[in-house]
Design a protein around this motif. Sequence first.
Motif, short mmCIF file in Angstrom:
data_model
loop_
_atom_site.label_atom_id
_atom_site.label_comp_id
_atom_site.label_asym_id
_atom_site.label_seq_id
_atom_site.Cartn_x
_atom_site.Cartn_y
_atom_site.Cartn_z
N VAL A 102 0.84 -1.20 0.00
CA VAL A 102 0.00 0.00 0.00
C VAL A 102 0.88 1.26 0.00
O VAL A 102 0.61 2.22 -0.73
N TYR A 106 0.84 4.00 -2.98
CA TYR A 106 0.55 5.41 -2.76
C TYR A 106 1.67 6.31 -3.29
O TYR A 106 1.40 7.39 -3.81
N MET A 109 1.07 6.57 -6.90
CA MET A 109 -0.07 7.46 -7.14
C MET A 109 0.34 8.92 -7.01
O MET A 109 -0.02 9.76 -7.84
N LEU A 110 1.12 9.24 -5.97
CA LEU A 110 1.56 10.62 -5.78
C LEU A 110 2.48 11.07 -6.92
O LEU A 110 2.44 12.22 -7.35
N CYS A 159 -9.83 -0.91 -5.99
CA CYS A 159 -10.01 0.54 -5.81
C CYS A 159 -11.13 0.83 -4.84
O CYS A 159 -12.06 0.19 -4.70
#
Length: 159
Positions: A102, A106, A109-110, A159
């Motif tokens: 995770v 993330y 994603m950032l 998601c």
Amino acid sequence: MEKLINDHTHGMMMHNSSDGGMTMMNHRKMMMHMTFFWGSNTQILFSGWPGTRTGMYVLALIAVFMLAFMVEGISHSRLTKSGSIHHVTAGLVQTLLHALRVGLAYLVMLAIMSFNGGVFLAAVAGHSLGFFLFGSRVFNKNPTTAPAAKTSDLTPMSC
């Protein structure tokens, strides 16, 4: 053409950029793209990184690629074999793997939120190659595995 958006933006202003997209600027005049753009002059994950040097941008793309690749590798890992490890230890291993997966997801994603096209393509390529090597049937040593058989320690990401 700049305008103040509202009180919730903490002093940020929006304007149309020269490439046709929207950018946001705060009181320090830092720009943040709101649409995808191409170019090596960008900011990914950390303030001032990779900067304006092309070599650092290539390094940033490799880093994003590897992060996405590792997410897929961890998602399809099989470290705990049934019966060979105590259930509490197996649960701790699964929890640590989940937290790592995770956290890396993330970060990817950032990085994508930099709205740089090269970063987006590096992330998709990393996930794709990772899935190809770890999750697809191409390198499956036992192709007759039952569909209900457990193939990894972690549940699929959703998601």
